[in-house]
Enzyme design. Structure first.
Site, mmCIF file in Angstrom:
data_model
loop_
_atom_site.group_PDB
_atom_site.id
_atom_site.type_symbol
_atom_site.label_atom_id
_atom_site.label_comp_id
_atom_site.label_asym_id
_atom_site.label_seq_id
_atom_site.Cartn_x
_atom_site.Cartn_y
_atom_site.Cartn_z
ATOM 1 N N GLU A 1 -9.944 10.059 -3.437
ATOM 2 C CA GLU A 1 -8.660 10.285 -4.128
ATOM 3 C C GLU A 1 -8.760 9.962 -5.624
ATOM 4 O OE1 GLU A 1 -5.479 9.449 -0.481
ATOM 5 O OE2 GLU A 1 -5.775 7.892 -1.974
ATOM 6 N N HIS B 1 -0.786 14.585 2.143
ATOM 7 C CA HIS B 1 -1.568 14.097 3.286
ATOM 8 C C HIS B 1 -1.190 14.887 4.525
ATOM 9 C CE1 HIS B 1 -1.502 10.841 0.321
ATOM 10 N NE2 HIS B 1 -2.596 10.381 0.871
ATOM 11 N N HIS C 1 -10.997 2.735 -0.584
ATOM 12 C CA HIS C 1 -10.503 2.521 0.786
ATOM 13 C C HIS C 1 -11.122 3.506 1.755
ATOM 14 C CE1 HIS C 1 -7.531 5.488 -0.731
ATOM 15 N NE2 HIS C 1 -6.898 5.567 0.422
ATOM 16 N N HIS D 1 -1.337 4.764 -4.055
ATOM 17 C CA HIS D 1 -0.103 5.285 -3.453
ATOM 18 C C HIS D 1 0.050 4.880 -1.984
ATOM 19 C CE1 HIS D 1 -2.599 9.143 -2.491
ATOM 20 N NE2 HIS D 1 -2.703 8.273 -1.516
HETATM 21 C C1 DHB Z 1 -3.530 4.097 3.249
HETATM 22 C C2 DHB Z 1 -3.845 4.469 1.938
HETATM 23 C C3 DHB Z 1 -3.673 5.776 1.518
HETATM 24 O O1 DHB Z 1 -4.000 6.230 0.283
HETATM 25 C C4 DHB Z 1 -3.136 6.701 2.390
HETATM 26 O O2 DHB Z 1 -2.890 7.932 1.910
HETATM 27 C C5 DHB Z 1 -2.829 6.355 3.707
HETATM 28 C C6 DHB Z 1 -3.011 5.041 4.126
HETATM 29 C C7 DHB Z 1 -3.706 2.698 3.722
HETATM 30 O O3 DHB Z 1 -4.203 1.861 2.970
HETATM 31 O O4 DHB Z 1 -3.309 2.389 4.841
HETATM 32 FE FE FE Z 2 -3.798 8.617 0.247
#
Ligand code: DHB
Ligand code: FE
Length: 324
Positions: free
Chosen positions: A241, A59, A194, A12
């Protein structure tokens, strides 16, 4: 009777939403990402769900860090897009399904999952970006009502993968005890690997991600035993997540047909993963999308298997282009 016909897993990444909103989808960097969802949009247009349950995380947009429910079910009639710092995204207001949501709340809470009932809530990129990826960018209205299920993955401790999987099962039971004839698609969103801050910022682990996707289809119970520390170590702090995908998976049959998979690296800081899993049971009443796994004969089982193999092959081919 209502029924869950399929599950969709999707990252997302907020920058995907920004690329859409700012007309950048044809730029090579973004085209690589969006092209992976073309088939999915066709699949969704055919599936035509009556309702979507979208499992996502807020978030710190609707809840802030002052109050963070572990599982929060959106029971409102509508959910406006949140202002995440640049004004609300130019996407339609998300319409809810208060009757089904109230039924789910009752069923799931009496099943001893203590959901928080939310009657007013704005929704952030965690929900709107996967909606865009599967439904496109509609001008006026999303094609179906949505029941948001927000999961805490932003402040320790998030729920375990096992708890998420079991909640998925309770959701399925809830949906199947709703008398109206509705086809429901459930989304699991977020991930894949990530890490946004700290010395490991930019971490991506494609091998781990792909193994997660393989097991999501074939052996989700194995995934339910992954402890938080392993998500953190292998998939980065925000990789946690991915537990939300286990809610989606828990709501499906034990054996599913993987009809599509896509994986590319990176989008912003994130490995983008996407999967579509169909339940095999023949739906009573309403029609199902073409290619849906209505398997009772060995012939159709083989077809399901080869579709899965093709999906995996496609994923690797696509992934090899952009994988670090
Ligand atoms: C990013 C990815 C995410 O899942 C998020 O909630 C905020 C930022 C990113 O890759 O920058
Ligand atoms: Fe996220």
């Amino acid at each position: 009777m209502a029924r869950i016909i399929a599950g969709v897993g999707s990252s997302h990444v907020p920058a995907i939403g920004a690329a859409l909103d700012n007309g950048k989808t044809e730029e090579p960097y973004w085209k690589r990402v969006f092209s992976g969802f073309e088939k999915s949009k066709q699949w969704m247009a055919q599936a035509k769900p009556d309702v979507a349950i979208v499992v996502y995380n807020d978030h710190a947009s609707a809840f802030s860090v002052e109050m963070i429910p572990t599982f929060a079910l959106g029971c409102a009639a509508e959910f406006p897009p949140a202002d995440e710092g640049w004004g609300p995204r130019p996407v339609p207001v998300v319409k809810g399904h208060p009757a089904l949501a109230a039924h789910i709340a009752q069923s799931v809470i009496l099943d001893e999952f203590d959901l928080t009932i939310v009657n007013k809530m704005e929704v952030d990129h965690g929900l709107t970006v996967p909606m865009n990826l599967l439904f496109g960018q509609p001008k006026d209205a999303w094609p179906c009502p949505v029941i948001p299920l927000a999961v805490n993955v932003v402040m320790y401790p998030p729920p375990t993968g096992h708890r998420c999987y079991m909640l998925g099962k309770a959701l399925r039971k809830a949906v199947e005890s709703y008398p109206e004839d509705l086809n429901v698609v459930i989304f699991g969103t977020g991930g894949l690997s990530h890490q946004i801050s700290g010395p490991r910022a930019g971490l991506i682990n494609s091998k781990w991600d792909k193994s997660f996707l393989d097991n999501l289809t074939r052996d989700p119970k194995k995934l339910t035993r992954i402890p938080h520390i392993e998500y953190m170590r292998e998939a980065g702090a925000e990789g946690i997540e991915m537990v939300m995908w286990l809610i989606m998976r828990g709501a499906l049959d034990d054996k599913v047909d993987e009809v599509y998979r896509f994986y590319t690296v990176p989008a912003s800081n994130t490995a983008v993963g996407h999967i579509i899993l169909e339940n095999r049971r023949k739906a009573a009443g309403k029609s199902r999308p073409a290619g849906s796994g209505k398997t009772t004969t060995s012939k159709s089982k083989t077809a399901g298997k080869s579709r899965q193999a093709a999906a995996r092959k496609g994923a690797h081919r696509i992934a090899s282009k952009g994988t670090r």
